[in-house]
Design an enzyme around this catalytic site. Structure first.
Site, PDB file in Angstrom:
ATOM      1  N   GLU A 144      -2.474   7.800  -3.949  1.00 34.53           N
ATOM      2  CA  GLU A 144      -2.530   7.342  -5.507  1.00 34.53           C
ATOM      3  C   GLU A 144      -4.173   7.787  -5.682  1.00 34.53           C
ATOM      4  O   GLU A 144      -5.000   7.624  -4.772  1.00 34.53           O
ATOM      5  CB  GLU A 144      -2.128   5.934  -5.582  1.00 34.53           C
ATOM      6  CG  GLU A 144      -3.017   5.104  -4.776  1.00 34.53           C
ATOM      7  CD  GLU A 144      -2.405   3.595  -4.949  1.00 34.53           C
ATOM      8  OE1 GLU A 144      -1.341   3.346  -4.894  1.00 34.53           O
ATOM      9  OE2 GLU A 144      -3.651   2.655  -5.230  1.00 34.53           O
ATOM     10  N   ARG A 180       0.706  -1.165  -0.042  1.00 36.16           N
ATOM     11  CA  ARG A 180      -0.010   0.034  -0.026  1.00 36.16           C
ATOM     12  C   ARG A 180       0.861   1.166  -0.068  1.00 36.16           C
ATOM     13  O   ARG A 180       2.098   1.435   0.677  1.00 36.16           O
ATOM     14  CB  ARG A 180      -0.776   0.001   1.274  1.00 36.16           C
ATOM     15  CG  ARG A 180      -2.038  -0.875   1.114  1.00 36.16           C
ATOM     16  CD  ARG A 180      -3.120  -0.329   0.093  1.00 36.16           C
ATOM     17  NE  ARG A 180      -4.478  -1.018   0.051  1.00 36.16           N
ATOM     18  CZ  ARG A 180      -4.577  -1.888  -0.711  1.00 36.16           C
ATOM     19  NH1 ARG A 180      -3.559  -2.313  -1.307  1.00 36.16           N
ATOM     20  NH2 ARG A 180      -5.722  -2.605  -0.583  1.00 36.16           N
ATOM     21  N   HIS A 221      -0.884   0.337  -9.652  1.00 32.82           N
ATOM     22  CA  HIS A 221      -1.622  -0.463  -8.650  1.00 32.82           C
ATOM     23  C   HIS A 221      -2.170  -1.611  -9.530  1.00 32.82           C
ATOM     24  O   HIS A 221      -3.581  -1.828  -9.527  1.00 32.82           O
ATOM     25  CB  HIS A 221      -2.699   0.165  -7.804  1.00 32.82           C
ATOM     26  CG  HIS A 221      -3.087  -0.471  -6.667  1.00 32.82           C
ATOM     27  ND1 HIS A 221      -3.433   0.277  -5.519  1.00 32.82           N
ATOM     28  CD2 HIS A 221      -3.192  -1.759  -6.204  1.00 32.82           C
ATOM     29  CE1 HIS A 221      -3.694  -0.583  -4.528  1.00 32.82           C
ATOM     30  NE2 HIS A 221      -3.691  -1.885  -5.075  1.00 32.82           N
TER      31      HIS A 221
HETATM   32  C1  8YV Z   1      -7.031  -4.468  -5.839  1.00 31.71           C
HETATM   33  C2  8YV Z   1      -5.231  -4.566  -3.890  1.00 31.71           C
HETATM   34  O1  8YV Z   1      -6.913  -4.343  -7.093  1.00 31.71           O
HETATM   35  O2  8YV Z   1      -6.603  -6.570  -3.082  1.00 31.71           O
HETATM   36  C3  8YV Z   1      -5.696  -5.679  -2.798  1.00 31.71           C
HETATM   37  O3  8YV Z   1      -5.786  -5.254  -1.650  1.00 31.71           O
HETATM   38  O4  8YV Z   1      -4.413  -3.945  -3.551  1.00 31.71           O
HETATM   39  C4  8YV Z   1      -5.640  -4.932  -5.268  1.00 31.71           C
HETATM   40  O5  8YV Z   1      -5.398  -6.154  -5.580  1.00 31.71           O
HETATM   41  C5  8YV Z   1      -7.255  -2.877  -5.411  1.00 31.71           C
HETATM   42  O6  8YV Z   1      -7.499  -2.627  -4.002  1.00 31.71           O
HETATM   43  C6  8YV Z   1      -8.579  -2.597  -6.035  1.00 31.71           C
HETATM   44  O7  8YV Z   1      -9.879  -3.300  -5.448  1.00 31.71           O
END
Ligand code: 8YV
Length: 329
Positions: free
Chosen positions: A270, A241, A288
């Site tokens: 972001e 993150r 991402h």
């Molecule tokens: C997602 C992510 O695509 O699952 C997670 O925590 O960071 C990613 O796989 C993103 O959060 C959007 O849903």
């Protein structure tokens, strides 16, 4: 009006998932991807029992107070730092996430980003596309070795373990890790991973991959002081993150070559990216996308939908985060 529960799908998703939800709910969707301001989310949530979120929509006490009919927020993400879980529990609202279905795909990408970072894949491609390639040269875009080096992993959940297995079994790397809790001896053996302190991890890793959740404690877990502990030839990869790395401090360290390179899939604030990161050459930047294959994204969306159906229709969510919220109702 039908007597089906009403739900909101906050962002565009697979049409087949909307169709599946529409068999059980009166669905308001946002396939046009119209502005996702908090005010708009609050207004769309009026009268809804459930919401399908993507990991970016903030669910906090103020929103919950304004949406008293809301009973479940189903995240299409394994991470759930967009949820204020204590506030949700206090309001009797269940949160669910989408674990497991994205583990291997995300670990693949972590390794891809590690490789691209260490071997300067995007930097050299930009050079080629700019027409700068005149001659082969013995040290042209010489990068960092990957096989046989030491892979450090900060955050050893399912995705961290997947990256460890790839490094140990595929690339003959020595794997060291640090985590809030140590893995069982069986899991350590299957990942060929050795538990070390955070300081040993910073000092020992040739490639450091971050796969820990974002919390108040992990905010800026990697800042100037931590980067200063790393080897000068090390690389840093963040697929966890934004906010775990101090992006400004990292940009400066990269510019001054205090570490060799970084690979970032996630950013503080972001989709904005710290401007200094955009001007240093030794960083690979991706928007991402670590879980982004269509089969995996479909599995994540389906699991979020199954949580809504499971809870609102059958009384039981598949992957609840705060089952204690149900005692509040
Ligand atoms: C997602 C992510 O695509 O699952 C997670 O925590 O960071 C990613 O796989 C993103 O959060 C959007 O849903």
């Amino acid at each position: 009006m039908s007597d089906k529960p009403r739900i909101l799908v906050a962002r565009p998703t697979f049409p087949e998932v909307i169709e599946r939800l529409a068999a059980h709910f009166e669905v308001e969707h946002n396939q046009a991807d119209e502005s996702g301001s908090p005010e708009q989310l609050r207004s769309r949530l009026q009268g809804k029992s459930g919401v399908f979120t993507t990991g970016a929509e903030r669910i906090d006490a103020a929103l919950l107070a304004a949406c008293p009919q809301l009973r479940i927020c189903a995240n299409m993400a394994v991470g759930f730092n967009n949820f204020d879980l204590p506030a949700m529990t206090a309001a009797g609202v269940l949160g669910t996430n989408a674990p497991d279905v994205l583990t291997e795909t995300t670990a693949d990408f972590g390794f891809a980003l590690l490789m691209a970072t260490a071997r300067r894949v995007t930097e050299s491609e930009h050079y080629l596309r700019a027409g700068k390639w005149q001659n082969w040269s013995y040290d042209l875009f010489a990068g960092q070795e990957v096989h046989g080096t030491t892979l450090g992993i900060l955050g050893m959940g399912r995705i961290g373990q997947g990256i460890a297995r790839r490094g140990a079994h595929g690339f003959g790397m020595q794997v060291i890790y640090h985590n809030r809790s140590r893995l069982s001896p069986e899991l350590e053996a299957s990942c060929k991973a050795r538990y070390v302190t955070k300081d040993e991890l910073l000092q020992g890793a040739d490639h450091l991959v971050l796969v820990l959740p974002y919390t108040a404690e992990s905010h800026h877990a990697i800042g100037a002081a931590e980067i200063a502990r790393m080897k000068p030839g090390a690389t840093l990869v963040n697929i966890a993150r934004g906010g775990i790395v101090d992006d400004a401090a990292l940009a400066l360290a990269l510019r001054e070559r205090r570490i060799a390179a970084a690979g970032l899939d996630v950013f503080e604030g972001e989709p904005r990216v710290h401007p200094d990161l955009l001007t240093v050459p030794n960083v690979v930047l991706t928007p991402h996308i670590a879980s982004a294959t269509l089969p995996t994204r479909l599995a994540m969306a389906t699991l979020a939908a199954d949580n809504l159906i499971g809870f609102l229709v059958h009384g039981k969510a598949v992957t609840p985060l705060n089952p204690q919220a149900l005692e509040k109702r």
